[in-house]
Design an enzyme around this catalytic site. Structure first.
Site, PDB file in Angstrom:
ATOM      1  N   LYS A   1      41.232  78.525  -8.682  1.00 59.86           N
ATOM      2  CA  LYS A   1      39.875  78.207  -8.243  1.00 59.86           C
ATOM      3  C   LYS A   1      39.676  76.696  -8.230  1.00 59.86           C
ATOM      4  CE  LYS A   1      35.054  79.401  -9.339  1.00 59.86           C
ATOM      5  NZ  LYS A   1      34.168  80.198 -10.200  1.00 59.86           N
TER       6      LYS A   1
ATOM      7  N   SER B   1      30.729  82.253  -7.756  1.00 63.07           N
ATOM      8  CA  SER B   1      31.364  81.112  -7.125  1.00 63.07           C
ATOM      9  C   SER B   1      32.863  81.281  -6.909  1.00 63.07           C
ATOM     10  CB  SER B   1      31.114  79.856  -7.974  1.00 63.07           C
ATOM     11  OG  SER B   1      31.668  79.988  -9.261  1.00 63.07           O
TER      12      SER B   1
ATOM     13  N   SER C   1      29.858  84.446 -11.738  1.00 62.54           N
ATOM     14  CA  SER C   1      30.815  83.956 -10.751  1.00 62.54           C
ATOM     15  C   SER C   1      32.137  84.699 -10.693  1.00 62.54           C
ATOM     16  CB  SER C   1      31.085  82.467 -10.982  1.00 62.54           C
ATOM     17  OG  SER C   1      29.929  81.712 -10.686  1.00 62.54           O
TER      18      SER C   1
END
Length: 466
Positions: free
Chosen positions: A75, A150, A174
Site C-alpha cells: 500500500k 483507503s 480502510s
C-alpha cells in the site's frame, strides 16, 4: 489459487516463482489499465529477474519464508525501499524513502517479491480511492463505482487476480471497507497485535496494519506472518503468531451473537440492510444464539474524530503553509480542525475513550461477538467525493458515511469483513463480525464458519474471468 496453496506449490517446486510472476504480470497488463489499482510498478523484466532469484535461492536449499516467491505491491502509504512513497499526494510524487516500516520489513522477510505499490486516497484519508497524482481506482464489479478505501488499490488488485496477497492498514475502515466493496475478506486486528512503527504518536490512536485476502484461511496464513511483537514498536504487545496456523474449524453451538446491524440507529441503505438481514439465519444455522442487542456507543463519534484530527494536524499540519494548493479540501479541513484542538481536549477524549472501552468489554462478557454492517452504503459512483445522503439523512463530511466502520475501530477490538451477498444490480455487500479484545483467532473462526456456509466470497468480478 489462494495464497496458502500457491506458496506451498512454490516451496515444493511444483511451480516456479517465475511462472507465478509471469501469470500475474499478464493479468496486470490486461486488467490494471481498466481499474488503476497498481501504481509505481517495476518493469516486467525487473519483476521476472526478482522471481528468478527467488527460484535460485530455493534450488540451492536456502532457508526461505512462508510467502517465498509471491508477488506483492505494498500500500502506497507504507515506506518501501526502492519504491516511491507518494502517500497518494502530488506533494510526495518523487519521494523515495531511505528505510521502510517494521511491517514491510517483516512481510518482506517472509519472502514476498515487491513489484509496485497500490493506490490510495490522498494521505490515506477517506474510504474512496482517488487522488490528484494517479487518479481513481475503479470497482471491478462495476467500473463506474468506487473501489472503497483507503486500501482500494490493494483490494482491487487482489479481487482481479493481479496479486495473490495484499496488505493494508485500517484507521476508520480502510481494510474492511474495500474488502466489503470488492467481495473479499479483511481482518482489522486488535490494536497492538501487528506492528505499526514508526508511529509519530505512539500509544495515541486507532491505526492497525493487516491483511486482505480471498479467503479467511488466507487471512490466517498472512496473520501468522504479520502478527507478533517487535522491539522497535513499544505499542506491540506480546503474542504468539503461530496460533494463526491452528485449524479454523470450531463448533459455535450456544455462542451468543449480538445482532446490531445499524449499531443502534445509524442510517443504512436499504439495499445493504436487505442483504445483511438475510444472513441472520446463517448464524442461527451455525448454532449461534442470535439476539437483538447493541452496546452503548454514545460519545464514540467525538472520541474518534477528536483524536484522528489531532493526529492528522500533527503529521500533516506543516504542509499547509507551502502546499495547501496541492491538497484536497477534505485534507485541509481535517488538518485545520486538528490544529484547533487543544491538548486538554485530547486528554479528555482519551479519558472518555478508556471508559468507553471498558463499557464495551462488559457488553462482550455476555455477547462475545457483534454482527453489524461494514458500510452503510453499497459501492457508490466513482466520480463523487463521498455519498451526500443515506436514506434521506445528510452526510455532511467525507467521514459521516463511514461511522459503522470507525465506531468499531474505537473499540480497539478485532473485526472481520466477510462477503454477505450482492445487491440486485450486482454490487458486493459484506458484513462485519466484531470479537473480544485480543481474541482475533475466534473472529477468524466465526468468519470462516460463515464463509464456508455461504460460499459468497467465491464469486469473482466479471473483469477477472474474461
Amino acid at each position: 489459487m489462494g495464497a496458502r496453496e500457491l506458496a506451498a506449490l512454490i516451496q515444493s517446486r511444483q511451480i516456479s516463482a517465475r511462472d507465478v510472476m509471469q501469470v500475474h504480470l499478464d493479468r496486470i497488463a490486461r486488467i490494471n489499465p481498466q481499474v488503476n489499482a497498481i501504481v509505481s510498478k517495476l518493469p516486467d523484466e525487473a519483476c521476472l529477474a526478482l522471481a528468478d532469484d527467488a527460484d535460485t535461492r530455493l534450488a540451492r536449499g536456502d532457508a526461505v519464508g512462508p510467502l517465498h516467491g509471491l508477488p506483492i505491491a505494498f500500500k502506497d502509504n507504507q515506506p518501501v525501499k526502492g519504491f516511491p512513497w507518494t502517500r497518494g499526494s502530488r506533494i510526495f510524487a518523487h519521494d523515495i524513502p531511505l528505510g521502510e516500516s517494521v511491517f514491510v520489513s517483516r512481510v518482506r522477510a517472509a519472502g514476498v517479491i515487491p513489484i509496485g505499490k497500490t493506490n490510495i486516497p490522498e494521505f490515506g484519508m477517506g474510504s474512496h480511492t482517488y487522488n490528484g497524482l494517479f487518479g481513481a481506482t475503479r470497482n471491478p464489479y462495476n467500473l463506474t463505482r468506487s473501489a472503497g478505501g483507503s486500501s482500494g488499490g490493494a483490494a482491487v488488485a487482489l479481487a482481479t487476480g493481479m496479486l495473490p496477497v495484499a496488505d493494508g492498514n485500517d484507521l476508520g475502515g480502510s481494510l474492511r471497507n474495500p474488502a466489503n466493496f470488492n467481495n473479499l475478506v479483511a481482518l482489522r486486528p486488535t490494536v497492538g497485535l501487528v506492528p505499526v512503527a514508526p508511529d509519530p504518536f505512539p500509544g495515541i490512536g486507532f491505526n492497525v496494519n493487516g491483511p486482505l485476502a480471498q479467503s479467511v484461511s488466507d487471512l490466517a496464513f498472512l496473520m501468522s506472518v504479520m502478527a507478533g511483537p517487535d522491539p522497535r514498536d513499544p505499542d506491540c504487545f506480546n503474542s504468539d503468531p503461530s496460533v494463526f496456523m491452528r485449524p479454523l474449524d470450531r463448533d459455535f453451538a450456544g455462542t451468543r451473537v449480538a445482532w446490531c446491524l445499524d449499531l443502534g440507529g445509524l442510517p443504512v441503505d436499504r439495499r445493504v440492510r436487505q442483504v445483511v438481514e438475510q444472513q441472520r439465519q446463517t448464524f442461527e444455522s451455525l448454532g449461534c444464539l442470535v439476539q437483538d442487542a447493541c452496546p452503548d456507543l454514545s460519545g464514540v463519534d467525538e472520541i474518534f474524530l477528536t483524536i484522528r484530527a489531532w493526529r492528522a494536524a500533527g503529521v500533516l499540519g506543516p504542509l499547509l503553509a507551502e502546499h495547501r494548493h496541492l491538497m484536497k479540501p477534505e485534507a485541509v479541513g481535517e488538518i485545520e480542525r486538528g490544529l484547533r484542538i487543544t491538548h486538554n481536549e485530547v486528554k479528555q477524549a482519551r479519558i472518555r475513550h478508556r471508559s468507553f472501552v471498558d463499557g464495551f468489554r462488559r457488553f462482550q462478557e455476555r455477547h462475545p461477538f457483534i454482527v453489524c454492517v461494514v458500510n452503510q452504503v453499497p459501492p457508490f459512483e466513482v466520480e463523487i467525493d463521498w455519498p451526500k445522503s443515506i436514506e434521506g439523512v445528510a452526510m455532511n463530511t467525507y467521514t459521516d458515511w463511514m461511522k459503522s466502520a470507525y465506531w468499531i475501530s474505537t473499540t480497539l477490538c478485532p473485526a472481520i469483513s466477510v462477503p454477505a451477498g450482492f445487491t440486485e444490480d450486482g454490487l458486493p455487500v459484506g458484513l462485519q463480525i466484531v470479537g473480544r479484545y485480543k481474541d482475533d483467532v475466534s473472529v477468524l473462526q466465526l468468519g470462516y464458519a460463515f464463509e464456508q456456509a455461504t460460499r459468497i466470497g467465491e464469486r469473482r468480478p466479471p473483469i477477472a474471468v474474461r
